[in-house]
Structures are given as C-alpha cells and as structure tokens.
Design a protein around this motif. Structure first.
Motif, PDB file in Angstrom:
ATOM      1  N   UNK A  25       0.864  -1.180   0.000  1.00 52.58           N
ATOM      2  CA  UNK A  25       0.000   0.000   0.000  1.00 52.58           C
ATOM      3  C   UNK A  25       0.898   1.226   0.000  1.00 52.58           C
ATOM      4  N   UNK A  26       0.582   2.185  -0.880  1.00 50.18           N
ATOM      5  CA  UNK A  26       1.368   3.415  -0.954  1.00 50.18           C
ATOM      6  C   UNK A  26       0.420   4.598  -1.098  1.00 50.18           C
ATOM      7  N   UNK A  27       0.641   5.637  -0.292  1.00 48.49           N
ATOM      8  CA  UNK A  27      -0.119   6.884  -0.419  1.00 48.49           C
ATOM      9  C   UNK A  27       0.593   7.726  -1.472  1.00 48.49           C
ATOM     10  N   UNK A  28      -0.082   7.988  -2.573  1.00 49.16           N
ATOM     11  CA  UNK A  28       0.559   8.657  -3.713  1.00 49.16           C
ATOM     12  C   UNK A  28       0.098  10.094  -3.885  1.00 49.16           C
ATOM     13  N   UNK A  29      -0.851  10.548  -3.086  1.00 50.20           N
ATOM     14  CA  UNK A  29      -1.305  11.932  -3.212  1.00 50.20           C
ATOM     15  C   UNK A  29      -2.150  12.344  -2.030  1.00 50.20           C
ATOM     16  N   UNK A  30      -2.058  13.643  -1.674  1.00 52.02           N
ATOM     17  CA  UNK A  30      -2.832  14.156  -0.546  1.00 52.02           C
ATOM     18  C   UNK A  30      -3.067  15.646  -0.749  1.00 52.02           C
ATOM     19  N   UNK A  31      -4.329  16.050  -0.688  1.00 51.65           N
ATOM     20  CA  UNK A  31      -4.680  17.466  -0.702  1.00 51.65           C
ATOM     21  C   UNK A  31      -5.911  17.648   0.175  1.00 51.65           C
TER      22      UNK A  31
ATOM     23  N   UNK B 176      -8.980  17.874  -0.571  1.00 54.64           N
ATOM     24  CA  UNK B 176     -10.218  17.224  -0.993  1.00 54.64           C
ATOM     25  C   UNK B 176     -10.159  15.707  -0.918  1.00 54.64           C
ATOM     26  N   UNK B 177      -8.988  15.102  -1.112  1.00 48.94           N
ATOM     27  CA  UNK B 177      -8.910  13.638  -1.119  1.00 48.94           C
ATOM     28  C   UNK B 177      -7.479  13.170  -0.909  1.00 48.94           C
ATOM     29  N   UNK B 178      -7.390  11.924  -0.496  1.00 45.25           N
ATOM     30  CA  UNK B 178      -6.110  11.232  -0.383  1.00 45.25           C
ATOM     31  C   UNK B 178      -6.133  10.062  -1.359  1.00 45.25           C
ATOM     32  N   UNK B 179      -5.094   9.921  -2.178  1.00 45.39           N
ATOM     33  CA  UNK B 179      -4.999   8.836  -3.147  1.00 45.39           C
ATOM     34  C   UNK B 179      -4.097   7.735  -2.599  1.00 45.39           C
ATOM     35  N   UNK B 180      -4.641   6.531  -2.575  1.00 45.64           N
ATOM     36  CA  UNK B 180      -3.904   5.375  -2.068  1.00 45.64           C
ATOM     37  C   UNK B 180      -3.816   4.339  -3.182  1.00 45.64           C
ATOM     38  N   UNK B 181      -2.633   3.819  -3.432  1.00 39.74           N
ATOM     39  CA  UNK B 181      -2.420   2.827  -4.489  1.00 39.74           C
ATOM     40  C   UNK B 181      -2.174   1.458  -3.859  1.00 39.74           C
ATOM     41  N   UNK B 182      -2.986   0.496  -4.224  1.00 43.49           N
ATOM     42  CA  UNK B 182      -2.869  -0.873  -3.732  1.00 43.49           C
ATOM     43  C   UNK B 182      -2.233  -1.713  -4.845  1.00 43.49           C
ATOM     44  N   UNK B 183      -1.079  -2.266  -4.582  1.00 42.65           N
ATOM     45  CA  UNK B 183      -0.351  -3.080  -5.572  1.00 42.65           C
ATOM     46  C   UNK B 183      -0.362  -4.538  -5.131  1.00 42.65           C
ATOM     47  N   UNK B 184      -0.620  -5.432  -6.076  1.00 38.47           N
ATOM     48  CA  UNK B 184      -0.694  -6.857  -5.765  1.00 38.47           C
ATOM     49  C   UNK B 184      -0.403  -7.655  -7.024  1.00 38.47           C
TER      50      UNK B 184
END
Length: 507
Positions: free
Chosen positions: A271-277, A279-287
């Motif tokens: 799991x990696x947090x790739x963006x934050x502002x 309005x929203x936080x973007x989280x990338x789930x890799x598998x």
C-alpha cells in the motif's frame, strides 16, 4: 536374341510401371485413412518414399541424376513422372517432419509462420531439383528469368510483403509468444492467440478478436505483460476523504489486501499513499495475481473489500478529481460510520428481508466481542454455539496440511462464520483465527432460532451459505473424508428439522 532382350526390357518396364501404379493407389488410399493423424501420416509418407526409391533403384533409375539412358519415348515419359514423384515425395516427408515436430513441441500456432516458411523453402527446392534433374534445364537461367517477374510482383505486393517480412522478424526476435498478454502504445491489449504471414491475432479481455498487421506491430512500442512467468502485477487506486490520519487509512487498506482471496500472498502486496490534498487522499494498492486472466476478478474483489473495510473503519470514499468542488462531508456522519449492530445487520443481504422492528430486536440481543491480532477464535474440530458477524478486521480460516497451516479462505467485514455449529451442531473442520484486531458481533443460537420461526426463508438462505462454505472447503482439502456430500436443499431441511422451522412461504 535381340528380340528376347527387348522383350525382357519391356517386361521390366511394364513391371516397374505396374509397381509404381500400385504404389500410387495404395498411397492415396492410406493417406485418406490417416487424415488428422500427423505422426501416422509421416510414417506413411516415409514408407512410400522408401518403397518408391527401391522401385526406381531396382530399375536402375537414379532420381538425382539428369541422365535417362533410353530411346523409348513412353519409357522416358514414365521415368520423368517417376523422378518428379520421387522429389515431391521426399519434400512431403520433410514437410510432414516439420509439422510433427511443431506439434510435439505443443506450439503449432506459434510456429505457423516459420513452419510455412520452411515448407515453402522445401517445396521450392524440390521444384528446382525437378527442373534440373528431370527436365535437364539450367537452374541459374530459370532463376534469373523468374527474378524479373519477382521484382514486378514485389512492387505490386509491397504492403503485403512488408507484413510478411515483419512477421518473420517478430518470430525470430520473439518479443512475445502465443499465450502472452501484450499491450500496445495505443491502448490495445490482449492475449496472443496466433501469428501468421500477415498479422497477429489478439484476444482481448472482453473476448474480442483483434487483428494487428505485422508491419504495424513491428514498429509499435509494446509491453509484454506476461513476463517470464504467468504471475501478473496489478494496481488499484482509491481516493478517500482525508478525515482520518494517513496511517489509519493505510492500515485499513492493508486489511483490504490481507483479506483478499484472489491475489497472491507472496510476494506480499503493498500500500502506498501517492497523493494528498484538502479534498482527497490517493492510495495505491499493488498486488499480484496467478495469471493475466485473473486480473479482473481480483480487482472486483479488491473494490468490494475496499468498500466494506472503509465502511467498517468509518472512512468515506472520495469523489473523482473533477468533482473537487463538492462540499466536504461532516466527520463522524452516522450515515458514513456504521458503528452499531443495527447498521451491521442492515448491510448484510442475509437479513434484508427483516422488518425494522425485527432488525432492532435482533441487534439489541447481539453481543460485541473483540479479538487481538493472532488470537484463535475457534479451534479445529470444536463446535460454535453462536453465529459471528465480522464488524471490523480480517479473519482467516486455516487447516493443517502436511504439518503446516494453510489458508482455506479469508473473511472480511460483513462475512459470517460459525453457521455450521449453530445450524447443524457440527464441529468446525478448520481453525478460525484473527489476522488483525477483530471486532465481531455475536448472535446466540436461541435468538436466531426464534427469528427463523418467524422468517423461515432465513433457513433457505443460511442453507445456501453453508453449502457454499462446504464446497469451498471440499475443493481445498480435495477429499471427502471429513465432509459429507450435501446439497443446499438437504442442509435447509436439516436446519428446519433442528429448529422446528416451518417451510418458507415464498409469496
């Protein structure tokens, strides 16, 4: 004396012609009988070629020689036909050998272009040999004469020849093989099912056949998604409203990956947090998944688990980037944070038929339990007396296989367990353990029995749930030693008998 010798020569010639005719008839008959059997056809061609060689050599005819020592016109015609047939038969043996080799390699489609190229070279060589050794013509002159025609034909077929030579280059370079998933720079993606002289055929994820010309494929930048093995990596990006600390959101997303059954556990997902502002936080789930074809099913499961874990943790999913002007939700909104037993029951399809009063009554009788990470909730071969509903966390159902514990399945928020002991009074065939901190709500057997008497349809639904669970366990252990073969209807009958539940009214 001369007449006797002439008679013997004519007789030998007649015998050779008879033998040749018999061979042709037998060959055509046997070839018809062995259609669809490449290996047997190769044997037939080889035997015919050997017998034809024996007939010609016995008759003092050398097929590899241009000299025919005879003045009889009929004899010369016969020898010319026989030598031509010999060269064609030899070429046929080589062609059959090429085809059988590719079939034994179990890649007949992949080698189709190279196979056709080799077949063409073999037949062209046989044709040149017939010109040289049967018609006694200079091969060099024929090649020069045909070269002019080849130039004219090449100019007329320039586009087609571009595809042909591009296909040869792709087969020699082998950037992909039949069965590989490839993606082109223009977004076209699919599994390679065939390569031929003109194009490469791709089968997309939606089962559409995409035909890409070899010349376009040779110039395009492509990505081989299959790699060195069938394991394929995938990612899912989730946007959430930043009302919680990033570490808490990361922990919830790790629980999503931990509870997924369709992805590989090794190498571990990330799991990696790739963006934050604001309005929203973007989280990338890799598998990773076992194969490219499993990607869609794995992503569907991940999205479902993201929704369930987010609701369980009180995390609100964010709007798309284009909708940033939407007002921020109020933190702690009860609609977004289902923290009560009633909200948990309301989110489970099994209890969708209950009235609001029945839902409140059942929720009031439920008991909240917590288990720390790694705690054994129920041991294998023990029986449960309550139905458990997971409110938060990840639970693993595991069974001992050859001295090691292996996962049967993993359960996420909204999943139930313990139905085997509650409904049938049977022991659990596997150990149930918490993988994270787990919150569950407990429904006592007596409360469930009272509810099923009023709502007999619950017996049917629980019977289907238990039947699916038994089928999953049967597939895991690959044996029937501990599980009896039961159908959903028979399970429901046992439940009705045990709880004295009348048949459901489906009206």
């Amino acid at each position: 004396m001369v007449e006797q010798v002439s008679w013997q020569v004519d007789r030998l010639a007649h015998d050779a012609i008879s033998q040749y005719t018999v061979l042709i008839i037998v060959m055509l008959l046997v070839r018809y009988l062995v259609q669809g059997r490449p290996a047997l056809r190769l044997i037939v061609h080889f035997v015919f070629f050997a017998m034809l060689t024996a007939v010609l050599v016995t008759d003092d005819v050398a097929p590899w020689s241009a000299d025919i020592i005879t003045t009889d016109l009929a004899r010369r015609i016969f020898l010319g036909i026989a030598k031509t047939t010999w060269w064609i038969a030899g070429a046929t043996v080589l062609v059959a050998s090429v085809r059988v080799f590719l079939i034994f390699e179990r890649k007949p489609r992949e080698g189709r272009l190279i196979q056709d190229l080799l077949v063409g070279i073999i037949y062209l060589s046989a044709a040149l040999a017939v010109i040289a050794f049967v018609f006694s013509l200079p091969v060099g002159t024929v090649i020069v004469t045909s070269g002019v025609f080849a130039i004219v034909l090449g100019l007329a077929l320039q586009s087609t020849l571009n595809d042909v030579f591009s296909g040869i280059a792709l087969n020699l370079g082998r950037p992909y093989s039949v069965g590989d998933w490839i993606s082109l720079e223009d977004g076209v993606q699919g599994r390679v099912v065939e390569t031929n002289w003109r194009a490469t055929h791709l089968l997309s994820g939606s089962n559409d056949l995409i035909i890409v010309p070899n010349s376009a494929l040779a110039k395009a930048r492509l990505t081989n998604l299959t790699g060195s093995d069938e394991v394929h990596g995938a990612t899912v990006t989730v946007r959430v409203v930043p009302t919680r600390r990033p570490s808490l959101i990361e922990e919830a997303m790790r629980s999503v990956l931990l509870s997924a059954n369709s992805i590989l556990k090794s190498p571990p997902p990330s799991v990696a947090i790739v963006g934050l502002d604001s309005s929203a936080m973007e989280v990338e789930l890799s598998f990773r998944v076992p194969g490219m074809s499993r990607t869609a099913a794995a992503k569907n499961e991940i999205y479902d688990l993201v929704y369930r874990h987010a609701r369980a943790a009180g995390i609100q999913l964010g709007a798309p980037p284009s909708n940033r002007a939407d007002p921020d939700p109020v933190p702690g909104n009860p609609v977004q944070v289902p923290g009560t037993a009633w909200r948990l029951l309301n989110a489970i399809p099994l209890f969708a038929t209950l009235t609001e009063d029945e839902m409140k009554s059942l929720a009031g009788s439920m008991k909240r339990l917590t288990f720390k990470e790694g705690a054994v909730i129920i041991d294998q071969d023990a029986s449960m007396s309550s139905l458990m509903i997971i409110r938060n966390g990840v639970v693993v159902v595991e069974r001992e296989v050859e001295g090691l514990m292996a996962d049967v399945t993993r359960l996420a928020p909204g999943d139930l367990f313990g139905e085997r002991g509650v409904l049938l009074g049977a022991a659990e065939p596997a150990r149930i353990r918490s993988l994270t901190f787990v919150v569950v709500y407990q429904i006592a057997k007596e409360d469930l029995a009272s509810l099923m008497r009023d709502r007999p349809i619950l017996a049917e639904e629980l019977g289907l749930l238990l039947a699916r669970r038994i089928e999953n366990e049967r597939q895991f252990i690959d044996s029937h030693r501990h599980l009896e073969e039961v159908q959903p209807t028979s399970i429901a009958e046992k439940i009705r008998h045990l709880f004295e539940v009348p048949h459901a009214d489906h009206r």
